[in-house]
Design an enzyme around this catalytic site. Structure first.
Site, mmCIF file in Angstrom:
data_model
loop_
_atom_site.group_PDB
_atom_site.id
_atom_site.type_symbol
_atom_site.label_atom_id
_atom_site.label_comp_id
_atom_site.label_asym_id
_atom_site.label_seq_id
_atom_site.Cartn_x
_atom_site.Cartn_y
_atom_site.Cartn_z
ATOM 1 N N SER A 96 0.830 -1.205 0.000
ATOM 2 C CA SER A 96 0.000 0.000 0.000
ATOM 3 C C SER A 96 0.867 1.258 0.000
ATOM 4 O O SER A 96 1.669 1.471 -0.912
ATOM 5 C CB SER A 96 -0.959 -0.055 1.196
ATOM 6 N N ASP B 135 -10.062 -5.048 -3.883
ATOM 7 C CA ASP B 135 -9.464 -4.084 -2.946
ATOM 8 C C ASP B 135 -10.428 -2.914 -2.732
ATOM 9 O O ASP B 135 -10.797 -2.219 -3.681
ATOM 10 C CB ASP B 135 -8.124 -3.578 -3.501
ATOM 11 N N HIS C 125 -7.859 -5.588 0.394
ATOM 12 C CA HIS C 125 -6.636 -4.838 0.699
ATOM 13 C C HIS C 125 -5.820 -5.644 1.716
ATOM 14 O O HIS C 125 -5.704 -5.295 2.892
ATOM 15 C CB HIS C 125 -7.000 -3.460 1.245
#
Length: 238
Positions: free
Chosen positions: A122, A178, A210
């Protein structure tokens, strides 16, 4: 620019001779130790190598605007988590200096930059792209998991400007489900980097949110070994 801050880190040592290194950056609100534990949970063992040291740095706690200024372990600040949001370059560049010191520590330990890979999850992947494409273009590779660059990121211009020089190869992995960083945002990041001149590969993981998953980390493990083979199998180039 602020003085370089020595970052906390946890490291997983290689089992044999140290000839290469991986720097793996956590996502927002996590720590190096937390990411190492998450990887271990997903793989049911550490992501370990015979010749590669894996370093998990921790971002210092700083006020984070999406949390209304609350303290969080984040690599940089942003106004909100959105592709259209302008980058907060001051905080990004300050962290590039801090992380660059970890790269230099590895070099001083005898590992050439061409034997170092950096990447992250991320926000950690976005940070790795800034570091590799703008400041350390001679690294062996960069990886970005469930990651992104903002629409007008300075990284795209840096990649274009470096078009005549070989840049680190990028691998991206992204879940199709996600909910925080959309799959299309990750895909767009990959295609814009490719258009700017970077060698990229993008792997989709159906149904993954995610998160990290085992298949993704096993793919990453194989890719790292391809970029950083044991010295006896890459000695021809040394």
């Amino acid at each position: 620019m602020a003085a370089v801050q020595k970052l906390k880190r946890c490291a997983l040592s290689q089992t044999g001779k140290h000839t290469a290194s991986v720097i793996f950056l956590h996502g927002s609100g996590d720590t190096g130790q937390g990411l190492r534990a998450w990887v271990r949970d997903v793989l049911t063992q550490d992501m370990a190598f015979e010749h590669i040291r894996v370093i998990y740095p921790t971002a210092p706690a700083r006020p984070y605007t999406p949390m209304k200024g609350g303290l969080s372990h984040v690599w940089f600040d942003c106004y909100k988590i959105s592709r259209d949001c302008p980058e907060q370059l001051e905080s990004i560049d300050e962290m590039c200096s801090n992380l660059g010191a970890i790269v230099q520590d590895e070099v001083q330990a005898g590992v050439p930059k061409q034997r170092i890979v950096i990447g992250g999850f991320s926000m950690g992947g976005a940070m790795a792209l800034h570091l590799a494409c703008r400041y350390h273009q001679d690294l062996a590779g960069v990886f970005a998991l469930s990651s992104f660059l903002n629409k007008d990121s300075v990284v795209y211009q840096a990649v274009e400007d470096a078009a005549r020089h070989p840049l680190p190869e990028l691998i991206q992995c992204h879940g199709t489900a996600d909910e925080l960083v959309s799959h299309s945002w990750g895909e767009e990041t990959s295609s814009l980097l490719k258009k700017a001149g970077m060698a990229t590969t993008f792997h989709s993981f159906p149904g993954l949110g995610h998160h990290l998953c085992r298949a993704e980390l096993e793919l990453l493990h194989s890719w790292i070994l391809k970029k950083l083979p044991p010295e006896n199998s890459s000695s021809a180039g040394h």
